[in-house]
Design an enzyme around this catalytic site. Structure first.
Site, PDB file in Angstrom:
ATOM      1  N   ARG A   1       3.225  -7.904  11.671  1.00  0.00           N
ATOM      2  CA  ARG A   1       3.665  -7.902  10.228  1.00  0.00           C
ATOM      3  C   ARG A   1       4.061  -9.364   9.991  1.00  0.00           C
ATOM      4  O   ARG A   1       4.188  -9.703   9.165  1.00  0.00           O
ATOM      5  CB  ARG A   1       4.222  -6.789   9.874  1.00  0.00           C
ATOM      6  CG  ARG A   1       4.629  -6.563   8.427  1.00  0.00           C
ATOM      7  CD  ARG A   1       4.954  -5.689   8.120  1.00  0.00           C
ATOM      8  NE  ARG A   1       3.587  -4.859   7.536  1.00  0.00           N
ATOM      9  CZ  ARG A   1       4.056  -4.316   5.811  1.00  0.00           C
ATOM     10  NH1 ARG A   1       3.691  -5.268   5.486  1.00  0.00           N
ATOM     11  NH2 ARG A   1       3.034  -3.594   6.486  1.00  0.00           N
TER      12      ARG A   1
ATOM     13  N   GLU B   1       2.126   6.452  -2.617  1.00  0.00           N
ATOM     14  CA  GLU B   1       3.054   7.725  -3.094  1.00  0.00           C
ATOM     15  C   GLU B   1       2.553   8.206  -4.210  1.00  0.00           C
ATOM     16  O   GLU B   1       2.461   8.637  -4.805  1.00  0.00           O
ATOM     17  CB  GLU B   1       3.864   6.893  -3.072  1.00  0.00           C
ATOM     18  CG  GLU B   1       4.666   7.402  -1.504  1.00  0.00           C
ATOM     19  CD  GLU B   1       6.139   7.079  -1.648  1.00  0.00           C
ATOM     20  OE1 GLU B   1       7.158   7.373  -2.084  1.00  0.00           O
ATOM     21  OE2 GLU B   1       6.760   6.289  -0.415  1.00  0.00           O
TER      22      GLU B   1
ATOM     23  N   ASP C   1       1.026  -0.857   0.172  1.00  0.00           N
ATOM     24  CA  ASP C   1      -0.047   0.155  -0.081  1.00  0.00           C
ATOM     25  C   ASP C   1       1.092   1.167   0.278  1.00  0.00           C
ATOM     26  O   ASP C   1       0.135   2.466  -0.556  1.00  0.00           O
ATOM     27  CB  ASP C   1      -0.955   0.060   1.196  1.00  0.00           C
ATOM     28  CG  ASP C   1      -2.302  -1.038   1.355  1.00  0.00           C
ATOM     29  OD1 ASP C   1      -2.796  -1.461   0.207  1.00  0.00           O
ATOM     30  OD2 ASP C   1      -3.049  -1.099   2.715  1.00  0.00           O
TER      31      ASP C   1
END
Length: 514
Positions: free
Chosen positions: A284, A219, A214
């Protein structure tokens, strides 16, 4: 029986030849090119049809004609590259698998004449493959220019640090086979890609391609590539990239109190969903399971979020003409020189440059348009937001204000999936011109909220008859949080916490898809 009279379906044969198979000069085959297929029939004593392979030109990404370095060999070669859908071994479903057909043309002693014949076949295959345009799920496709020039940005930390390896093992070969000139940009820090593109001359490139999570995608908004979770899906995305199929995609203009305007491609979230997305970062290391863990942790300490939510509803006669007018082909450029497609082996002459940072790195709806001064921000590029007033001004009279001010979550979606296994807005398409607004009011039990999220995997949450869940299609919205602390995310990235508003612009971007 003459192979040229064999059954090839309803398509007439436009080219026919008998060649040997590369690597086995004793194996001969009859090759027929029709409008839609390449048909390869081994010339054996076995019954006709048992040794016939029919390859759809829809699955062809490219082909090339070439000669080997051996000057004593007058033969020319024709290589055709397919990525066909095949059933998975020992599991359900299908996936794209590479299939290369390579033929040796040596009917003449003149090497130039053999190469000319191979090039004639290569041109015909490319032309007929390019004509295989069609609807996918009701979405009309257009095609990028050929040859195409692409900038491919890779975050080497993505995919458990395997993004660059996946590019080298899969995507580079596919793009070279398709004759796609591309420059590889390896990002090395946050906002690196944004800085590069801001400084670039946006005229040399036909597309930006993202291999990342993501963060890099956020960006580079307003361009989007589908998220990849496995090598099978990566190959599928690479195939679509090689096919150059493009569809329109909505973008949503986002305003917060003191930051420049943002363009969002996926979602705006507040409350439970935003908290889980950000707080689960600490898990994560467990991969995709981090969202499940984050959901269970947040359910155990379920919060109520106070705020004011309002929106401009979409009505039956809404036609977002502005979005169609603003449908722009987005280009990007970099100062690196382009390379021409490989004329010999894709392994020898890749159509690719590499940048390294020196420091490492229609069913549309219409409501009465409110006459007002468009909301402006520090970033004035792009279309004006004619439906939004400045955040410090009262809302127009045709907006709906939600009576309740206690929420569990607010989620604004413009694509169907929030993640690969979360069908959050099952009715959404990439250019329907809607923001699909979903919110859950306070009072829902933990068990009911968990059931909603489980149902969301298949998109069944909207038909679950949950009295706390509301779903509606809107053109614009405003959220004013009253809770002192919280998280608001745009496309999975944290933005300034406070008042926020959004307006959809139909078909503003183009998406390589299929």
């Amino acid at each position: 029986m003459d192979p040229r009279n064999a059954d090839t379906g309803i398509n007439s044969v436009s080219l026919y030849g008998e060649f040997t198979v590369t690597g086995n000069r004793k194996a001969r085959c009859a090759v027929s090119l029709t409008e839609k297929d390449l048909i390869v029939q081994r010339l054996l004593l076995a019954p006709v049809g048992r040794n016939k392979v029919v390859l759809s030109l829809k699955d062809c990404v490219g082909c090339r004609a070439y000669r080997e370095d051996d000057n004593a060999d007058p033969a020319a070669y024709l290589a055709v590259y397919f990525y066909t859908l095949k059933r998975r071994w020992m599991s359900s479903g299908v996936s794209r698998q590479r299939a290369e057909q390579c033929f040796r043309l040596a009917s003449l002693q003149d090497p130039c004449a053999n190469l000319e014949e191979a090039e004639k076949w290569a041109r015909a295959v490319r032309e007929r493959s390019a004509l295989q345009q069609y609807l996918r799920d009701g979405v009309s496709m257009s095609v990028l220019s050929r040859p195409s020039r692409m900038m491919l940005l890779v975050n080497p930390q993505s995919g458990k640090g395997q993004a660059l390896t996946l590019y080298n093992n899969h995507i580079q070969r596919m793009l070279n086979e398709a004759g796609v000139t591309h420059t590889l940009v390896i990002t090395e820090r946050q906002n690196h890609a944004r800085e590069l593109v801001k400084e670039a001359d946006l005229s040399q490139w036909d597309a930006l391609v993202i291999m990342s999570g993501d963060g890099l995608l956020f960006e580079m908004t307003p361009l989007r590539a589908p998220p990849v979770f496995s090598e099978e899906l990566l190959v599928s995305c690479g195939f679509l990239l090689c096919q150059r199929l493009v569809a329109r995609m909505d973008l949503v203009s986002i305003h917060v109190a003191s930051s420049p305007r943002l363009f969002s491609f996926l979602s705006l979230a507040w409350g439970f969903v935003a908290d889980v997305d950000i707080e689960s970062e600490k898990y994560r290391q467990v991969g995709a399971a981090r969202f499940t863990i984050g959901t269970l942790v947040r359910l155990a300490s379920l919060h109520v979020y106070k705020g004011k939510l309002a929106y401009l509803p979409a009505t039956e006669d809404y036609t977002n003409e502005e979005g169609l007018v603003n449908n722009q082909t987005l280009h990007c450029n970099n100062q690196a020189s382009s390379l021409t497609p490989a004329s010999r082996s894709s392994r020898d002459s890749p159509c690719q440059n590499t940048f390294h940072n020196s420091c490492h790195s229609n069913n549309s709806l219409k409501v009465r348009r409110t006459v007002s001064t468009p909301s402006q921000s520090a970033n004035k590029a792009g279309p004006s937001d004619s439906l939004l007033l400045p955040l410090d001004q009262p809302l127009p009279s045709d907006w709906v204000v939600v009576q309740e001010e206690d929420f569990v979550l607010m989620l604004a979606m413009y694509q169907s999936h929030l993640a690969e296994d979360l069908l959050a807005a099952p009715g959404a398409t990439s250019d329907d011109g809607f923001i699909h607004l979903i919110y859950v009011r306070a009072g829902i039990s933990r068990a009911s909220l968990l059931k909603l999220f489980l149902a969301m995997e298949k998109g069944a949450h909207l038909t679950a008859n949950c009295q706390h869940l509301v779903h509606t299609k809107v053109r614009a919205l405003r959220l004013e949080p009253h809770s002192p602390n919280g998280i608001i995310t745009v496309d999975g990235e944290v933005v300034e916490y406070g008042p926020v508003q959004a307006e959809v612009h139909r078909g503003l971007a183009r998406l390589i898809t299929g």
